[in-house]
Design a protein around this motif. Structure first.
Motif, short mmCIF file in Angstrom:
data_model
loop_
_atom_site.label_atom_id
_atom_site.label_comp_id
_atom_site.label_asym_id
_atom_site.label_seq_id
_atom_site.Cartn_x
_atom_site.Cartn_y
_atom_site.Cartn_z
N UNK A 255 0.83 -1.21 0.00
CA UNK A 255 0.00 0.00 0.00
C UNK A 255 0.86 1.26 0.00
N UNK A 256 2.02 1.17 0.63
CA UNK A 256 2.91 2.33 0.66
C UNK A 256 3.72 2.48 -0.62
N UNK A 257 3.59 1.49 -1.52
CA UNK A 257 4.31 1.57 -2.78
C UNK A 257 5.78 1.31 -2.66
N UNK A 258 6.19 0.57 -1.63
CA UNK A 258 7.61 0.28 -1.46
C UNK A 258 8.08 -0.74 -2.48
N UNK A 259 9.36 -0.73 -2.84
CA UNK A 259 9.86 -1.65 -3.87
C UNK A 259 9.80 -3.10 -3.40
N UNK A 260 9.80 -4.04 -4.35
CA UNK A 260 9.72 -5.47 -3.98
C UNK A 260 10.95 -5.92 -3.23
N UNK A 261 10.75 -6.94 -2.42
CA UNK A 261 11.85 -7.51 -1.66
C UNK A 261 12.59 -8.55 -2.49
N UNK A 262 13.89 -8.65 -2.29
CA UNK A 262 14.65 -9.74 -2.90
C UNK A 262 14.41 -11.00 -2.09
#
Length: 571
Positions: A255-262
């Motif tokens: 929801x916060x638009x944070x980048x995907x996790x590796x």
């Protein structure tokens, strides 16, 4: 599946224990006094005692001193080495591990320690050479393929890494683990299509997979730009596992638009994950000591992993090392999705070491922090009940049940706990209601049958029904001395002294060191004229650290104030 896992685990457990020299026997407290000595014998004996008591910090301290005094002592070297690993001091154990491996290249934990040092310096081929020396049997048959796969990944050799995992295939119980790491390795090489196939199939329905597998698949979806698919997976997992806090964390992150996790940032992370998986398998099979060692190796390669910290803390609790468990849990940041569980476990450990006030303070703060969750309230009620604050305990259980949707939505355990709190607080009407409703949910629950049946007779009511309940409880739990004692004591209260003796003798056999049960048997013996045996049982009761109230009562009997029972007459 269990048989296959045990075939792997038993050799490893035997090795770990033989390396330690003895099966650890945890004490009831994390505090242990060791002699102060500068000589070999004093340090060795203190270290050995600490190791038996599962006090790895003290064990490492004293055994290392002894090892410095006698560096050629082979048994001592191994004891010191295992104590260091148990204490999480992997880097401090490298020199000893190098010596141990030179003496025996098949020494698993020495090999893992030498590998740990090589991986830190990106010497992946050196690490492969070490693991290749291990015999491919027992737990090595699982560790070696996983280790080689991630080491080849570190060398950039994707094909070799995947081929290494084939060494696990064919062992049906472990195929999901193999596919899980196949997916992680493919994601590490940014082959997200292949990673998705492997991770989606590893455990069947991803929403029912282990948390880390579901998180890894969600991360792959995100890396492929399929954010809505990832969100659906996280939401589905949350529906199946409503108490999990990890998935709400991921949904909030999206929801916060944070980048995907590796999925895995480095080969060391991947190998740490493999070690954690093995530690978890071992823990599930109650192989606590080797599980701790594998978890320590995992944390050495990935020191900030909160799930591994939780596992180490749980093992510390199993070993009654509650102060150490508190330290481990305290290292988990408040912002972590695993902080909630860490704080619950911290509160439990605090209560175990006599710091109940601190535990209550933590739980009260958590109760207000998350008004949608009942677990902190249930644990708060449990601790308050142990502290004999029965009214406050009942209030906590009330609020927990309200959060769960009312009496109709909860299981028998919570109603049983609240019933005990009400009964101890003197509110029998509410207690009886809870016990009866618990039996509606679980009619054959022996502990509820025992508590309600005993209480009825003690209060002079429902004798026939109570006797049947208690007889059924004994049938269901014939090896529970407390339940057998309840049936015997009810017979005593009813004036059926021969029947009482028969049951109470069984109860004493099952719980020979319980002061109350010994006292009950003494009373029953007295009523049938076995006076010498009665006094013998009362003296035994005094030898088992009774409460002050019970001690006063028993001493009065020994001094001539014999039990005077007025049997309940059943019309």
């Amino acid at each position: 599946m269990k048989r296959q896992l045990l075939q792997l685990i038993i050799p490893m457990t035997a090795f770990a224990l033989s390396a330690c020299g003895t099966m650890p026997q945890p004490t009831d407290t994390a505090v242990f006094e060791y002699p102060q000595s500068n000589g070999f014998s004093g340090n060795f004996l203190a270290g050995k005692a600490a190791q038996i008591e599962s006090q790895s910090t003290f064990a490492a301290q004293y055994l290392l001193r002894a090892h410095q005094l006698e560096p050629d002592n082979v048994e001592l070297r191994r004891r010191a080495f295992l104590a260091l690993i148990s204490d999480g001091r992997i880097s401090d154990a490298v020199d000893i591990a190098t010596d141990l491996q030179a003496e025996n290249s098949e020494d698993l934990f020495a090999a893992l320690t030498v590998m740990d040092a090589a991986i830190r310096e990106d010497r992946y081929q050196d690490a492969i050479d070490v693991v290749s020396e291990l015999p491919q049997r027992g737990i090595n048959a699982l560790i070696a393929p996983l280790a080689k796969a991630w080491l080849y990944a570190g060398m950039g050799e994707k094909s070799e890494a995947l081929v290494a995992l084939d060494g696990i295939q064919g062992n049906g119980a472990l195929n999901p683990l193999s596919e899980y790491h196949r997916g992680l390795i493919l994601a590490y090489f940014e082959d997200f299509a292949g990673a998705e196939r492997a991770l989606a199939s590893a455990y069947g329905d991803p929403a029912d997979a282990p948390l880390r597998a579901a998180e890894a698949l969600g991360a792959v979806y995100e890396r492929k730009g399929q954010v809505q698919k990832a969100a659906l997976l996280y939401a589905s997992y949350m529906d199946r596992h409503p108490q999990s806090l990890a998935m709400p964390y991921h949904l909030a992150r999206l929801d916060r638009g944070e980048p995907p996790l590796a999925t895995m940032l480095t080969p060391a992370d991947g190998l740490a994950e493999a070690y954690l998986d093995i530690a978890t398998l071992l823990s599930q099979e109650n192989a606590v000591d080797p599980s701790l060692l594998m978890a320590r190796y995992s944390l050495s390669l990935r020191p900030d992993d909160d799930i591994t910290r939780l596992l180490v803390g749980e093992i510390m609790e199993i070993q009654n090392r509650f102060d150490t468990a508190i330290d481990v849990y305290s290292a988990i940041p408040l912002a972590s999705p695993h902080s909630w569980n860490a704080r619950l476990r911290t509160a439990s450990s605090l209560e175990q070491v006599g710091r109940a006030d601190e535990a209550v303070a933590i739980l009260k703060k958590m109760v207000n922090e998350r008004k949608d969750r009942p677990d902190a309230l249930i644990q708060l009620g449990d601790i308050l009940r142990i502290q004999q604050e029965y009214g406050a305990a009942a209030d906590a259980y009330d609020e927990a049940i309200e959060r769960l949707g009312g009496n109709e939505q909860v299981g028998w355990r919570l109603l049983y706990r609240r019933g005990i709190a009400h009964e101890r607080a003197g509110d029998w009407k509410k207690a009886e209601t809870d016990f009866l409703q618990a039996l509606e949910i679980e009619p054959e629950q022996p502990y509820v049958l025992n508590y309600l049946g005993y209480s009825w007779v003690d209060m002079g009511m429902n004798f026939d029904q109570a006797e049947e309940m208690l007889k059924r409880a004994v049938e269901l739990q014939p090896d529970d001395g407390y339940i057998v004692d309840s049936l015997g004591w009810v017979y005593y209260k009813l004036g059926r002294f021969d029947d009482a003796v028969e049951q109470l003798e069984k109860a004493v056999e099952l719980k020979p060191d319980d002061p109350t049960i010994n006292d009950h048997l003494g009373d029953a013996y007295w009523q049938i004229g076995r006076y010498h045996e009665a006094r013998f049982q009362w003296h035994r009761a005094l030898s088992f650290n009774p409460t002050e109230e019970l001690r006063t009562t028993v001493e009065a009997k020994i001094n001539g104030q014999v039990p005077n029972v007025a049997p309940i007459v059943v019309n």
